[in-house]
Design a protein around this motif. Structure first.
Motif, PDB file in Angstrom:
ATOM      1  N   UNK A 102       0.800  -1.236   0.000  1.00 60.64           N
ATOM      2  CA  UNK A 102       0.000   0.000   0.000  1.00 60.64           C
ATOM      3  C   UNK A 102       0.832   1.285   0.000  1.00 60.64           C
ATOM      4  N   UNK A 103       2.102   1.202   0.415  1.00 59.78           N
ATOM      5  CA  UNK A 103       2.942   2.411   0.409  1.00 59.78           C
ATOM      6  C   UNK A 103       3.241   2.869  -1.007  1.00 59.78           C
ATOM      7  N   UNK A 104       3.036   1.994  -1.984  1.00 63.28           N
ATOM      8  CA  UNK A 104       3.283   2.360  -3.390  1.00 63.28           C
ATOM      9  C   UNK A 104       2.022   2.901  -4.055  1.00 63.28           C
ATOM     10  N   UNK A 105       0.934   2.991  -3.292  1.00 63.37           N
ATOM     11  CA  UNK A 105      -0.336   3.435  -3.867  1.00 63.37           C
ATOM     12  C   UNK A 105      -0.214   4.808  -4.501  1.00 63.37           C
ATOM     13  N   UNK A 106      -0.728   4.906  -5.704  1.00 67.49           N
ATOM     14  CA  UNK A 106      -0.759   6.162  -6.445  1.00 67.49           C
ATOM     15  C   UNK A 106      -2.123   6.232  -7.118  1.00 67.49           C
ATOM     16  N   UNK A 107      -2.945   7.181  -6.697  1.00 63.39           N
ATOM     17  CA  UNK A 107      -4.313   7.274  -7.210  1.00 63.39           C
ATOM     18  C   UNK A 107      -4.338   7.451  -8.724  1.00 63.39           C
ATOM     19  N   UNK A 108      -3.423   8.276  -9.245  1.00 64.50           N
ATOM     20  CA  UNK A 108      -3.393   8.498 -10.697  1.00 64.50           C
ATOM     21  C   UNK A 108      -3.011   7.225 -11.433  1.00 64.50           C
ATOM     22  N   UNK A 109      -2.065   6.462 -10.864  1.00 61.73           N
ATOM     23  CA  UNK A 109      -1.652   5.207 -11.492  1.00 61.73           C
ATOM     24  C   UNK A 109      -2.779   4.188 -11.456  1.00 61.73           C
ATOM     25  N   UNK A 110      -3.505   4.126 -10.328  1.00 62.91           N
ATOM     26  CA  UNK A 110      -4.645   3.216 -10.230  1.00 62.91           C
ATOM     27  C   UNK A 110      -5.718   3.609 -11.234  1.00 62.91           C
ATOM     28  N   UNK A 111      -5.989   4.903 -11.326  1.00 59.88           N
ATOM     29  CA  UNK A 111      -6.991   5.386 -12.266  1.00 59.88           C
ATOM     30  C   UNK A 111      -6.600   5.063 -13.702  1.00 59.88           C
ATOM     31  N   UNK A 112      -5.323   5.254 -14.028  1.00 58.45           N
ATOM     32  CA  UNK A 112      -4.843   4.977 -15.381  1.00 58.45           C
ATOM     33  C   UNK A 112      -4.948   3.494 -15.723  1.00 58.45           C
ATOM     34  N   UNK A 113      -4.553   2.645 -14.777  1.00 55.71           N
ATOM     35  CA  UNK A 113      -4.635   1.201 -15.002  1.00 55.71           C
ATOM     36  C   UNK A 113      -6.084   0.763 -15.176  1.00 55.71           C
ATOM     37  N   UNK A 114      -6.965   1.308 -14.351  1.00 55.81           N
ATOM     38  CA  UNK A 114      -8.388   0.970 -14.448  1.00 55.81           C
ATOM     39  C   UNK A 114      -8.969   1.433 -15.773  1.00 55.81           C
ATOM     40  N   UNK A 115      -8.558   2.610 -16.233  1.00 60.24           N
ATOM     41  CA  UNK A 115      -9.036   3.116 -17.515  1.00 60.24           C
ATOM     42  C   UNK A 115      -8.568   2.232 -18.665  1.00 60.24           C
ATOM     43  N   UNK A 116      -7.333   1.728 -18.565  1.00 62.11           N
ATOM     44  CA  UNK A 116      -6.821   0.834 -19.603  1.00 62.11           C
ATOM     45  C   UNK A 116      -7.680  -0.420 -19.695  1.00 62.11           C
ATOM     46  N   UNK A 117      -7.968  -1.027 -18.540  1.00 64.30           N
ATOM     47  CA  UNK A 117      -8.782  -2.243 -18.525  1.00 64.30           C
ATOM     48  C   UNK A 117     -10.190  -1.952 -19.028  1.00 64.30           C
ATOM     49  N   UNK A 118     -10.744  -0.826 -18.621  1.00 61.90           N
ATOM     50  CA  UNK A 118     -12.080  -0.449 -19.070  1.00 61.90           C
ATOM     51  C   UNK A 118     -12.139  -0.293 -20.585  1.00 61.90           C
ATOM     52  N   UNK A 119     -11.114   0.359 -21.142  1.00 61.13           N
ATOM     53  CA  UNK A 119     -11.091   0.611 -22.586  1.00 61.13           C
ATOM     54  C   UNK A 119     -10.917  -0.672 -23.388  1.00 61.13           C
ATOM     55  N   UNK A 120     -10.240  -1.655 -22.793  1.00 60.08           N
ATOM     56  CA  UNK A 120      -9.954  -2.902 -23.504  1.00 60.08           C
ATOM     57  C   UNK A 120     -11.019  -3.973 -23.261  1.00 60.08           C
ATOM     58  N   UNK A 121     -11.978  -3.701 -22.385  1.00 57.48           N
ATOM     59  CA  UNK A 121     -12.999  -4.694 -22.060  1.00 57.48           C
ATOM     60  C   UNK A 121     -14.343  -4.271 -22.648  1.00 57.48           C
ATOM     61  N   UNK A 122     -15.414  -4.815 -22.134  1.00 61.98           N
ATOM     62  CA  UNK A 122     -16.744  -4.441 -22.618  1.00 61.98           C
ATOM     63  C   UNK A 122     -16.892  -4.622 -24.118  1.00 61.98           C
ATOM     64  N   UNK A 123     -17.365  -3.595 -24.782  1.00 64.88           N
ATOM     65  CA  UNK A 123     -17.668  -3.676 -26.209  1.00 64.88           C
ATOM     66  C   UNK A 123     -16.434  -3.937 -27.055  1.00 64.88           C
ATOM     67  N   UNK A 124     -15.265  -3.489 -26.592  1.00 62.90           N
ATOM     68  CA  UNK A 124     -14.035  -3.724 -27.360  1.00 62.90           C
ATOM     69  C   UNK A 124     -13.769  -5.215 -27.500  1.00 62.90           C
TER      70      UNK A 124
END
Length: 230
Positions: A102-124
């Protein structure tokens, strides 16, 4: 009502329609055609088909040029599928590392990773696995087309969990809070697979639990739709 996909395969236009970004347009045409065919086969009122027929006609008009001069085969989608999986895997590892330390937690990095998965999933994912399954170099099983609804629900679940993780990152811009962690005794799986999950409902689940539900979704999809190698 004959399938448009079948007709395109018969005259060889399917592969011809897939150069550059043209395959997305063709996939929309195929999906609409299949919806109209389903309404027709179930004997539903004709009025239900009219909006779909109008949209299908418009897409066909727009796509005439693409159908005329394109040259990408269905197997050329395989590298796109594999790249999607690699991107999802890399993003998931980045998220996993943050929960492991948890000391490596970075909200922007988490958001970016989540956005990548979101963009590559679902309808894609749904579009990238709409035809030519299996294909050379692919581990995808033919039952993706036979169990289309289940595959689509899993793809949508993956996107829903990724979006919820992104929302959690926005709510926690500083350190990883206790509210983001799995609670003692909380099961690692048992998520609402294949159901209509709301953002509000997912927003009440700790981010770490969402992450494990997301991994379970990937596991469930691979178990059912991916060839196993000895």
């Amino acid at each position: 009502m004959p399938s448009l996909c079948g007709k395109l395969r018969e005259n060889g236009s399917l592969n011809a329609a897939l150069r550059g970004g043209g395959y997305r347009l063709l996939l929309q045409i195929i999906i609409l055609s299949n919806r109209i065919s389903r309404i027709y086969s179930l004997g539903e009122p004709v009025i239900l088909m009219r909006p779909l027929q109008a949209r299908l006609f418009l897409l066909l008009v727009i796509g005439v040029g693409s159908l005329a001069d394109a040259s990408l085969s269905g197997s050329d989608l395989v590298p796109l599928r594999k790249q999607d999986m690699k991107d999802i895997s890399a993003a998931a590892k980045a998220i996993s590392d943050m929960f492991l330390d948890p000391t490596t937690y970075d909200a922007k990095a988490l958001s970016s990773a989540a956005q990548t998965i979101s963009a590559k999933s679902g309808q894609t994912i749904i579009e990238h696995f709409s035809f030519e399954i299996p294909a050379a170099g692919s581990d995808a099983k033919a039952n993706i087309l036979e169990d289309r609804d289940r595959f689509a629900r899993l793809a949508d679940d993956l996107k829903a969990y990724a979006d919820a993780l992104g929302a959690a990152a926005q709510k926690n811009p500083g350190e990883m809070t206790n509210d983001m962690r799995m609670k003692p005794g909380k099961p690692m799986s048992g998520g609402p697979f294949g159901t209509d999950v709301s953002a509000e409902m997912l927003g009440s689940i700790p981010a770490e639990h969402l992450f494990h539900l997301m991994l379970q979704t990937c596991k469930a999809c691979h178990a059912r739709f991916r060839e196993k190698h000895q």
